[in-house]
Structure formats: structure tokens, C-alpha cells
Design a protein around this motif. Sequence first.
Motif, mmCIF file in Angstrom:
data_model
loop_
_atom_site.group_PDB
_atom_site.id
_atom_site.type_symbol
_atom_site.label_atom_id
_atom_site.label_comp_id
_atom_site.label_asym_id
_atom_site.label_seq_id
_atom_site.Cartn_x
_atom_site.Cartn_y
_atom_site.Cartn_z
ATOM 1 N N ASN A 169 0.824 -1.221 0.000
ATOM 2 C CA ASN A 169 0.000 0.000 0.000
ATOM 3 C C ASN A 169 0.852 1.262 0.000
ATOM 4 O O ASN A 169 0.532 2.241 -0.699
ATOM 5 C CB ASN A 169 -0.941 0.024 1.215
ATOM 6 C CG ASN A 169 -2.106 -0.950 1.049
ATOM 7 O OD1 ASN A 169 -2.340 -1.472 -0.039
ATOM 8 N ND2 ASN A 169 -2.820 -1.208 2.136
ATOM 9 N N ALA A 170 1.936 1.248 0.755
ATOM 10 C CA ALA A 170 2.814 2.434 0.784
ATOM 11 C C ALA A 170 3.427 2.655 -0.591
ATOM 12 O O ALA A 170 3.543 3.796 -1.060
ATOM 13 C CB ALA A 170 3.904 2.242 1.839
ATOM 14 N N ILE A 171 3.801 1.578 -1.243
ATOM 15 C CA ILE A 171 4.375 1.702 -2.587
ATOM 16 C C ILE A 171 3.335 2.278 -3.546
ATOM 17 O O ILE A 171 3.612 3.224 -4.293
ATOM 18 C CB ILE A 171 4.887 0.334 -3.087
ATOM 19 C CG1 ILE A 171 6.051 -0.146 -2.211
ATOM 20 C CG2 ILE A 171 5.295 0.408 -4.560
ATOM 21 C CD1 ILE A 171 6.485 -1.571 -2.485
ATOM 22 N N ASP A 172 2.124 1.728 -3.496
ATOM 23 C CA ASP A 172 1.071 2.197 -4.412
ATOM 24 C C ASP A 172 0.765 3.683 -4.183
ATOM 25 O O ASP A 172 0.568 4.442 -5.138
ATOM 26 C CB ASP A 172 -0.212 1.376 -4.225
ATOM 27 C CG ASP A 172 -0.044 -0.056 -4.728
ATOM 28 O OD1 ASP A 172 0.957 -0.343 -5.417
ATOM 29 O OD2 ASP A 172 -0.917 -0.895 -4.402
ATOM 30 N N ALA A 173 0.724 4.089 -2.917
ATOM 31 C CA ALA A 173 0.389 5.490 -2.609
ATOM 32 C C ALA A 173 1.486 6.428 -3.105
ATOM 33 O O ALA A 173 1.216 7.416 -3.795
ATOM 34 C CB ALA A 173 0.183 5.664 -1.103
ATOM 35 N N PHE A 174 2.725 6.137 -2.764
ATOM 36 C CA PHE A 174 3.807 7.075 -3.071
ATOM 37 C C PHE A 174 4.350 6.910 -4.495
ATOM 38 O O PHE A 174 5.006 7.830 -5.006
ATOM 39 C CB PHE A 174 4.921 6.947 -2.035
ATOM 40 C CG PHE A 174 4.564 7.540 -0.700
ATOM 41 C CD1 PHE A 174 4.674 8.907 -0.486
ATOM 42 C CD2 PHE A 174 4.109 6.744 0.340
ATOM 43 C CE1 PHE A 174 4.339 9.467 0.742
ATOM 44 C CE2 PHE A 174 3.766 7.288 1.566
ATOM 45 C CZ PHE A 174 3.883 8.658 1.773
ATOM 46 N N ALA A 175 4.068 5.777 -5.135
ATOM 47 C CA ALA A 175 4.513 5.597 -6.527
ATOM 48 C C ALA A 175 3.753 6.529 -7.462
ATOM 49 O O ALA A 175 4.157 6.720 -8.619
ATOM 50 C CB ALA A 175 4.338 4.144 -6.968
ATOM 51 N N GLN A 176 2.674 7.141 -6.953
ATOM 52 C CA GLN A 176 1.962 8.132 -7.767
ATOM 53 C C GLN A 176 2.836 9.352 -8.060
ATOM 54 O O GLN A 176 2.500 10.171 -8.909
ATOM 55 C CB GLN A 176 0.679 8.565 -7.055
ATOM 56 C CG GLN A 176 -0.310 7.411 -6.887
ATOM 57 C CD GLN A 176 -1.572 7.856 -6.169
ATOM 58 O OE1 GLN A 176 -2.566 8.203 -6.797
ATOM 59 N NE2 GLN A 176 -1.535 7.858 -4.851
ATOM 60 N N SER A 177 3.959 9.443 -7.370
ATOM 61 C CA SER A 177 4.938 10.498 -7.659
ATOM 62 C C SER A 177 5.673 10.224 -8.971
ATOM 63 O O SER A 177 6.326 11.116 -9.506
ATOM 64 C CB SER A 177 5.965 10.559 -6.524
ATOM 65 O OG SER A 177 6.673 9.320 -6.460
ATOM 66 N N GLY A 178 5.611 8.981 -9.446
ATOM 67 C CA GLY A 178 6.402 8.607 -10.617
ATOM 68 C C GLY A 178 7.856 8.343 -10.276
ATOM 69 O O GLY A 178 8.690 8.146 -11.161
#
Length: 307
Positions: free
Chosen positions: A257-266
Amino acid sequence: MAHIKGMRFFDPHIHMTSRTTDDYQAMADAGIVALIEPAFWLGQPRTGLATFKDYYASLVGWERFRSSQFGIKHYCTIGLNSREANNEALAEEVMELLPLFAYKEGVVGIGEIGFDDQTAAEEKFYRAQLELAKEANLPVQIHTPHRNKKEGTERSMAIALEHGLDPGMVIVDHNNEETVKSVLDRGFWAAFTIYPFTKMGNERMVEVVRQYGPGRIMVNSAADWGISDPLAVPKTAALMVMRGISPDAIRLVTYQNAIDAFAQSGQINEADFATPMLIDQSEKFNGNTILRGGQQPRRDASSLLIK
Ligand SMILES: [Zn+2]
């Protein structure tokens, strides 16, 4: 720790600048493969702009290098923390500095920002940084206050919505049983900090996941210069295994979940930490290494666990 052998963890909130190489080694041994270091205050107020600049530079420079020497991928968020927002003259100068760091490689959000004492100055700079996050198309990492938490959390979310932020781009941190329902109902991500001895222990965390399920929930240590535990994420995962939480749910709240949330940064590529990193402790950063006189570098070709 036998319960979590072979599992991988992502700690989305930890202040490594304040931690030792022993902590890095213990984290790597426990399965932490990546982390996010939010910009924060240092325990006493900074007195000038240059120390902010050097601190932000260290988050994308020396600290990232130090982490890599233990095989842990280091990301950071950049922001003006709420406490130091109360020095308005200095805070204005810091606001000018933030865009110079927000767009750098490996910066995965604007954070940690929000309220401490819930003053007018804190609100002013919180709003300004929400605008920066929108402009940069970066996720926001919100620090919710320890006093009047419920009210501060509601206010933080309302202001973010007022500025037109998509709740899916906002991670509300330091939740507890009192705040989690509202955060999830409004579509935000709910992060939980496991604090030793106080606030949110990990037995309570197990019950939160049991009650609400793993969707949009993430666990972090927020370990810093105070009494805190850099192994809070793997320890909580181990407790969840013992208490019968499903492996899928554990993986979501301690990694995915942390990856999915912060990966929105690209800025997050899971391939960078999906397999063990090569470690060469003879490497240097601006001529400096983590080795002290006479120490032998550790060179691991495959396993992180070779001592
Ligand atoms: Zn923090």
C-alpha cells in the motif's frame, strides 16, 4: 523474527538521519528493503535558511547513500514541518527553497506537513505546501497533531479537499482508532505509526487491520531522535502472523500500500528493490565513506545476510 523470514517490508516514515548504522543493519536483516524519510524538524528549531538547505540536500544525498550501503532503497518527502512554520519570517524563505528540492529524483511527496499546535501560521504554510504538491503533482504526507488529534485530522483533510486535492494523493499519518474511520471513509490513505510505550502499540494495530481490513492502510515506525523503534514494521508483521492476519493483508499494510500510494509520484520503481541490492561499502559519496579507519568493506554479491 522466524515468523517473517523471507518477507520484504517498506517503511514509509522513518527519520534515518537520527539513526545509527546498527539500525540500518538490523533493518536490512529484518527484511526492510526500502523506506521513505520525510523532512522533519531536528528536535530544536533551526535558526537560518542555510541549515534547511543542507538538511534537504542530505536527504537526497548523503543519507540516501548511507542507506544504499546497507542495501536499502531510500526515498524522501520534502516539506516545511508544522513546528517550524511558526517562525514565519524564516518559513517564507523556506517556501522559496522547497521547489528546488521537490522535483529532484527520489522525492516521492511533499511532507511531512500539517498541524502541530494548530496555529494560524501552521495553517498558512500547510495551505501553501498543498498548492506546491498540486503544482508538482506529488502525493502529500500529512503529520497529524498529537494533541487534539481528532480535530486536527478532520481539519487537515477538510483543507486538503478545499484545495482540490484528490484524497487518493494524500497520506494521513499518525492515525489511531479515533481517526481511522473518517480518513478511510473520505478516501484518504491511513498511515499508522507504531510508537513504543505510548499512543499506538502494535497489538492495537492488529485489531485495526482485523476491523477495517488492509485497504489503504499502512504501518510505519516514524523512528527519529526520540525513543522509537526502527523495526516497528517487521515486528508488527510478525505479530500479525502470530495473530492470524492473512499473508496478503500483512503484505498490503507493511509493503504494497505504501508503494502504491507514493509511486503516484512517478519516482518509485519496485524493480529497484525487488531483488537484493549489490552492496559495496568501499564506495564513496563526495569522497566520504561509511567506513572508519582500518574497517574492511563488506561486499555482498547476492545475500544481505552475509556478515
Ligand atoms: Zn516524522
